[in-house]
Design a protein around this motif. Structure first.
Motif, PDB file in Angstrom:
ATOM      1  N   UNK A 154       0.838  -1.207   0.000  1.00  0.00           N
ATOM      2  CA  UNK A 154       0.000   0.000   0.000  1.00  0.00           C
ATOM      3  C   UNK A 154       0.866   1.248   0.000  1.00  0.00           C
ATOM      4  N   UNK A 155       1.914   1.218   0.804  1.00  0.00           N
ATOM      5  CA  UNK A 155       2.793   2.378   0.883  1.00  0.00           C
ATOM      6  C   UNK A 155       3.462   2.679  -0.442  1.00  0.00           C
ATOM      7  N   UNK A 156       3.903   1.630  -1.149  1.00  0.00           N
ATOM      8  CA  UNK A 156       4.556   1.842  -2.441  1.00  0.00           C
ATOM      9  C   UNK A 156       3.558   2.389  -3.457  1.00  0.00           C
ATOM     10  N   UNK A 157       2.338   1.891  -3.418  1.00  0.00           N
ATOM     11  CA  UNK A 157       1.317   2.382  -4.332  1.00  0.00           C
ATOM     12  C   UNK A 157       0.962   3.836  -4.027  1.00  0.00           C
ATOM     13  N   UNK A 158       0.875   4.158  -2.739  1.00  0.00           N
ATOM     14  CA  UNK A 158       0.553   5.530  -2.342  1.00  0.00           C
ATOM     15  C   UNK A 158       1.612   6.516  -2.834  1.00  0.00           C
ATOM     16  N   UNK A 159       2.872   6.089  -2.842  1.00  0.00           N
ATOM     17  CA  UNK A 159       3.947   6.965  -3.319  1.00  0.00           C
ATOM     18  C   UNK A 159       3.761   7.341  -4.786  1.00  0.00           C
ATOM     19  N   UNK A 160       3.127   6.457  -5.540  1.00  0.00           N
ATOM     20  CA  UNK A 160       2.968   6.678  -6.976  1.00  0.00           C
ATOM     21  C   UNK A 160       1.704   7.440  -7.341  1.00  0.00           C
ATOM     22  N   UNK A 161       0.758   7.527  -6.415  1.00  0.00           N
ATOM     23  CA  UNK A 161      -0.539   8.144  -6.721  1.00  0.00           C
ATOM     24  C   UNK A 161      -0.421   9.523  -7.372  1.00  0.00           C
ATOM     25  N   UNK A 162       0.475  10.394  -6.928  1.00  0.00           N
ATOM     26  CA  UNK A 162       0.537  11.733  -7.537  1.00  0.00           C
ATOM     27  C   UNK A 162       0.844  11.741  -9.038  1.00  0.00           C
ATOM     28  N   UNK A 163       1.436  10.657  -9.572  1.00  0.00           N
ATOM     29  CA  UNK A 163       1.780  10.659 -11.001  1.00  0.00           C
ATOM     30  C   UNK A 163       0.874   9.746 -11.813  1.00  0.00           C
ATOM     31  N   UNK A 164      -0.049   9.022 -11.167  1.00  0.00           N
ATOM     32  CA  UNK A 164      -0.900   8.063 -11.881  1.00  0.00           C
ATOM     33  C   UNK A 164      -2.094   8.772 -12.514  1.00  0.00           C
ATOM     34  N   UNK A 165      -2.288   8.553 -13.808  1.00  0.00           N
ATOM     35  CA  UNK A 165      -3.474   9.059 -14.513  1.00  0.00           C
ATOM     36  C   UNK A 165      -4.588   8.024 -14.550  1.00  0.00           C
ATOM     37  N   UNK A 166      -4.219   6.753 -14.732  1.00  0.00           N
ATOM     38  CA  UNK A 166      -5.200   5.674 -14.826  1.00  0.00           C
ATOM     39  C   UNK A 166      -4.778   4.549 -13.892  1.00  0.00           C
ATOM     40  N   UNK A 167      -5.703   4.103 -13.054  1.00  0.00           N
ATOM     41  CA  UNK A 167      -5.455   2.996 -12.133  1.00  0.00           C
ATOM     42  C   UNK A 167      -6.539   1.955 -12.327  1.00  0.00           C
ATOM     43  N   UNK A 168      -6.130   0.721 -12.646  1.00  0.00           N
ATOM     44  CA  UNK A 168      -7.069  -0.407 -12.679  1.00  0.00           C
ATOM     45  C   UNK A 168      -6.773  -1.294 -11.485  1.00  0.00           C
ATOM     46  N   UNK A 169      -7.815  -1.657 -10.762  1.00  0.00           N
ATOM     47  CA  UNK A 169      -7.641  -2.507  -9.600  1.00  0.00           C
ATOM     48  C   UNK A 169      -8.782  -3.519  -9.569  1.00  0.00           C
ATOM     49  N   UNK A 170      -8.460  -4.783  -9.413  1.00  0.00           N
ATOM     50  CA  UNK A 170      -9.500  -5.805  -9.351  1.00  0.00           C
ATOM     51  C   UNK A 170     -10.051  -5.893  -7.934  1.00  0.00           C
ATOM     52  N   UNK A 171     -11.204  -6.535  -7.803  1.00  0.00           N
ATOM     53  CA  UNK A 171     -11.758  -6.742  -6.462  1.00  0.00           C
ATOM     54  C   UNK A 171     -10.800  -7.558  -5.600  1.00  0.00           C
ATOM     55  N   UNK A 172     -10.119  -8.533  -6.207  1.00  0.00           N
ATOM     56  CA  UNK A 172      -9.159  -9.350  -5.454  1.00  0.00           C
ATOM     57  C   UNK A 172      -7.974  -8.512  -4.982  1.00  0.00           C
ATOM     58  N   UNK A 173      -7.481  -7.631  -5.852  1.00  0.00           N
ATOM     59  CA  UNK A 173      -6.392  -6.731  -5.462  1.00  0.00           C
ATOM     60  C   UNK A 173      -6.817  -5.871  -4.279  1.00  0.00           C
ATOM     61  N   UNK A 174      -8.010  -5.297  -4.394  1.00  0.00           N
ATOM     62  CA  UNK A 174      -8.514  -4.407  -3.351  1.00  0.00           C
ATOM     63  C   UNK A 174      -8.653  -5.137  -2.024  1.00  0.00           C
ATOM     64  N   UNK A 175      -9.172  -6.368  -2.069  1.00  0.00           N
ATOM     65  CA  UNK A 175      -9.373  -7.129  -0.836  1.00  0.00           C
ATOM     66  C   UNK A 175      -8.046  -7.452  -0.158  1.00  0.00           C
ATOM     67  N   UNK A 176      -6.984  -7.683  -0.939  1.00  0.00           N
ATOM     68  CA  UNK A 176      -5.681  -7.972  -0.352  1.00  0.00           C
ATOM     69  C   UNK A 176      -5.032  -6.709   0.199  1.00  0.00           C
ATOM     70  N   UNK A 177      -5.139  -5.623  -0.552  1.00  0.00           N
ATOM     71  CA  UNK A 177      -4.517  -4.368  -0.121  1.00  0.00           C
ATOM     72  C   UNK A 177      -5.285  -3.700   1.016  1.00  0.00           C
ATOM     73  N   UNK A 178      -6.613  -3.746   0.920  1.00  0.00           N
ATOM     74  CA  UNK A 178      -7.481  -3.057   1.887  1.00  0.00           C
ATOM     75  C   UNK A 178      -8.578  -4.003   2.358  1.00  0.00           C
ATOM     76  N   UNK A 179      -8.251  -5.014   3.167  1.00  0.00           N
ATOM     77  CA  UNK A 179      -9.248  -6.019   3.550  1.00  0.00           C
ATOM     78  C   UNK A 179     -10.427  -5.453   4.326  1.00  0.00           C
ATOM     79  N   UNK A 180     -10.248  -4.298   4.925  1.00  0.00           N
ATOM     80  CA  UNK A 180     -11.311  -3.722   5.748  1.00  0.00           C
ATOM     81  C   UNK A 180     -12.223  -2.784   4.969  1.00  0.00           C
ATOM     82  N   UNK A 181     -11.970  -2.605   3.667  1.00  0.00           N
ATOM     83  CA  UNK A 181     -12.750  -1.636   2.893  1.00  0.00           C
ATOM     84  C   UNK A 181     -13.360  -2.280   1.661  1.00  0.00           C
TER      85      UNK A 181
END
Length: 302
Positions: A154-181
């Motif tokens: 999550x921390x590595x992804x957050x570092x990149x957010x300011x330069x990302x124009x398009x982000x694709x994330x699957x439900x499985x990715x989301x559940x692993x990265x953010x199990x509580x959300x």
């Protein structure tokens, strides 16, 4: 388009002892999807000088993908040993290290999966994304066996957010990265943080696309599934192809309307649907995709 990330060989060992080898790796699949649709695409990866490397190089050349990084060492593999009951045990032999950044004429860059998180190459990928200065897309495509902890990822992804124009994330990715959300809450979080287009893929349940101007839900076409290998990568490649073709590498992304998002989602989901009807990661060509969309109007995204 420059794609950064792993290219490897998937090895499948069947219960009867037979073995098959085929090119794989999420970023490589995205590059292949783009090449088959007609985009000019370069792949920067770690590819060996062995027979597996030859197999991958031939696959890339056949799909009109230019290999940017020199070949060295041995090629990474992901081995699945299939038991009699159909279950599988996986073994990974991944080498991910990049040399000094070679020159490229690309104005858009995509990265994803293991390459974003596995050192020592992950740092080079992150720096390339931050230094690019153009259109940037990311697909975390989580592979838990090859990842740091969810907190580190999550921390590595957050570092990149300011330069990302398009982000694709699957439900499985989301559940692993953010199990509580919930996945849509995660997507909203990234949208609020400034990502111009966020896409949540949900397999047979379709996808949700969010821009700063609108959000839509797009159904997945009903097809007979052979396997789902490479479906998300085909979706990503088709999405990037259409964005780069119609939006000239990012101009106007934040103003995508509901109609624009629906077309982007329909086009990309159809590419994924064609892929799951075939064995392995086998993205469609543009002619094949046009044929599958023959009953739909072919609009231009403003």
């Amino acid at each position: 388009m420059l794609v950064l990330g792993e290219a490897l060989v998937d090895v499948v060992r069947e219960p009867d002892g037979t073995e098959s080898r085929s090119p794989g790796g999420s970023p490589m699949n995205v590059a292949v999807a783009l090449g088959r649709l007609g985009s000019q695409v370069q792949l920067r990866t770690a590819l060996g000088t062995d027979a597996d490397g030859d197999l991958v190089a031939e696959h890339l050349a056949a799909s009109r993908v230019s290999l940017l990084e020199p070949r060295r060492g041995r090629t990474s593999t992901a081995t699945a040993t299939i038991a009699a009951d159909g279950s599988a045990e996986y073994e990974f032999d991944i080498h991910w290290e990049l040399e000094e950044r070679p020159p490229t004429t690309a104005t858009a860059v995509h990265a994803g999966s293991i390459a974003l998180f596995l050192e020592p190459g992950a740092s080079a990928v992150g720096q390339a994304l931050q230094d690019g200065g153009g259109f940037v897309s990311v697909d975390p495509n989580i592979r838990p066996a090859m990842m740091p902890s969810p907190q580190e990822a999550r921390g590595r992804l957050e570092e990149l957010v300011p330069v990302i124009d398009v982000l694709k994330i699957s439900e499985e990715d989301s559940a692993w990265l953010f199990p509580e959300r919930e996945p849509l809450d995660v997507a909203g979080r990234y949208s609020d943080a400034g990502v111009a287009l966020v896409v949540v893929t949900r397999g047979a349940r379709g996808s949700v696309l969010l821009s700063r101007a609108a959000s839509v839900e797009v159904a997945a076409p009903r097809v007979e599934v052979v396997d789902t290998i490479g479906a998300g990568d085909s979706y990503m490649g088709a999405l990037l192809f259409l964005l780069l073709r119609e939006l000239r590498a990012g101009d106007g992304l934040s103003h995508l309307t509901a109609s624009d998002l629906t077309w982007l989602g329909t086009f990309s989901a159809t590419a994924a649907a064609l892929t799951v009807t075939r064995r392995g990661a086998d993205p469609p060509t543009l002619d094949q995709l046009r044929g599958a969309l023959i009953d739909k109007t072919w609009p231009s995204v403003p």
